[in-house]
Design a protein around this motif. Structure first.
Motif, PDB file in Angstrom:
ATOM      1  N   THR A 204      -4.057   0.145  -6.324  1.00 55.83           N
ATOM      2  CA  THR A 204      -4.916   1.262  -5.934  1.00 55.83           C
ATOM      3  C   THR A 204      -5.561   0.937  -4.590  1.00 55.83           C
ATOM      4  OG1 THR A 204      -6.883   0.333  -6.995  1.00 55.83           O
ATOM      5  CG2 THR A 204      -5.436   1.725  -8.357  1.00 55.83           C
ATOM      6  N   LYS A 205      -6.145   1.943  -3.968  1.00 53.21           N
ATOM      7  CA  LYS A 205      -6.825   1.728  -2.684  1.00 53.21           C
ATOM      8  C   LYS A 205      -7.960   0.730  -2.850  1.00 53.21           C
ATOM      9  CE  LYS A 205      -9.077   4.095   1.166  1.00 53.21           C
ATOM     10  NZ  LYS A 205     -10.106   3.051   1.282  1.00 53.21           N
ATOM     11  N   GLU A 206      -8.688   0.826  -3.956  1.00 51.34           N
ATOM     12  CA  GLU A 206      -9.803  -0.097  -4.195  1.00 51.34           C
ATOM     13  C   GLU A 206      -9.304  -1.531  -4.343  1.00 51.34           C
ATOM     14  OE1 GLU A 206      -9.310   2.723  -5.810  1.00 51.34           O
ATOM     15  OE2 GLU A 206     -10.966   3.940  -4.989  1.00 51.34           O
TER      16      GLU A 206
ATOM     17  N   SER B 200       0.822  -1.211   0.000  1.00 50.77           N
ATOM     18  CA  SER B 200       0.000   0.000   0.000  1.00 50.77           C
ATOM     19  C   SER B 200       0.858   1.265   0.000  1.00 50.77           C
ATOM     20  CB  SER B 200      -0.941   0.010   1.208  1.00 50.77           C
ATOM     21  OG  SER B 200      -0.202  -0.075   2.425  1.00 50.77           O
TER      22      SER B 200
ATOM     23  N   ASP C  92      -8.182  -2.815  -0.869  1.00 46.39           N
ATOM     24  CA  ASP C  92      -9.327  -3.140  -0.017  1.00 46.39           C
ATOM     25  C   ASP C  92     -10.007  -4.433  -0.449  1.00 46.39           C
ATOM     26  OD1 ASP C  92      -8.866  -0.884   1.469  1.00 46.39           O
ATOM     27  OD2 ASP C  92     -10.350   0.347   0.425  1.00 46.39           O
TER      28      ASP C  92
ATOM     29  N   ASN D  56       2.280   2.121  -3.289  1.00 49.24           N
ATOM     30  CA  ASN D  56       1.250   2.261  -4.328  1.00 49.24           C
ATOM     31  C   ASN D  56       1.372   1.218  -5.432  1.00 49.24           C
ATOM     32  OD1 ASN D  56       0.144   4.659  -3.109  1.00 49.24           O
ATOM     33  ND2 ASN D  56       1.884   5.794  -3.952  1.00 49.24           N
TER      34      ASN D  56
END
Length: 257
Positions: free
Chosen positions: A107-109, A101, A112, A104
């Protein structure tokens, strides 16, 4: 549910993605230094990457402390000249905590959508990343030394320096490996395990050679198989295994085996 499945990234790419990101950061940093400094920073990174490789194999608790010490030595010498180097945070590449994370890689999506286990940078990821990066740094160092008359930057990509690990040979079964070790020890050193105590020592040695973990030697699959050597298999299966390992002994001139 369908959307979440589509969001999940390919975990097999993580080590490669991290290596590419490191390589791009490294190349960008080099543009800020003269030729001699490029060489020194490259060798410094090679050193701390070697420490990282040792850490993931041994779990040496002084790993972070050692790296900080080497970084401080470089800081003492360069002072404000080291701002460009420190801006890239190379240490984060080697601590591996939340690296997926923080760097990068997804992505955050996508992050998750991953399970907690998938969000971790696994041991095999670390080894692959370190192997690719160390090999690239070694190539860069060689190039910099070969062009010491002028200012030069490595122009190759991380893909061009990647070493492909040897693929396991499915024909080399554990039974065949143990059979080969049994006859090698007998023919070359006169060692033939005949009781549980001598076989325990041999089994531990085989665990060292093969890099196979074990809890207690009595629970070791290698130990249990070796107790039955050379007759772990019988009849045609044994003959097939003997024929498989025979050429290796011929190549070594171990005719007695």
């Amino acid at each position: 549910m369908e959307d979440k499945i589509q969001l999940k990234p390919n975990r097999e790419e993580f080590a490669h993605l991290l290596a590419k990101k490191f390589w791009n950061d490294y190349l960008e940093v080099l543009t800020r230094y003269n030729h001699a400094e490029k060489i020194e920073i490259t060798e410094h990174l090679m050193l701390i990457f070697q420490l990282a490789s040792g850490y993931i194999k041994t779990g040496n608790e002084k790993f972070a402390e050692l790296i900080e010490s080497y970084e401080d030595d470089l800081l003492t010498k360069y002072r404000s000249r080291l701002v460009a180097y420190f801006s890239k945070g190379f240490i984060k590449y080697l601590l591996f905590d939340n690296v997926i994370s923080e760097m990068n890689l997804v992505t955050k999506e996508e992050f998750d959508a991953m399970t907690p286990g998938e969000q971790e940078f696994k041991e095999e990821d670390k080894e692959e990343f370190l192997l690719m990066s160390q090999n690239a740094l070694s190539h860069a160092r060689k190039l910099l030394y070969l062009h010491d008359k002028g200012d030069v930057l490595p122009t190759f990509t991380i893909e061009e320096t990647t070493i492909t690990a040897d693929e396991p040979d499915k024909g080399m079964t554990k039974a065949r490996q143990l059979l080969a070790i049994y006859y090698f020890l007998k023919a070359s050193l006169g060692i033939e395990g005949r009781d549980s105590s001598s076989i325990s020592g041999i089994a531990r040695f085989i665990h060292l050679l093969t890099g196979t973990k074990f809890t207690t030697i009595q629970n070791s699959d290698i130990y249990k198989k070796y107790l039955q050597m050379p007759n772990y298999k019988k009849d045609n299966q044994l003959i097939t295994d003997l024929k498989f390992i025979r050429p290796y002994f011929v190549d070594l001139g171990l005719d007695s085996a």
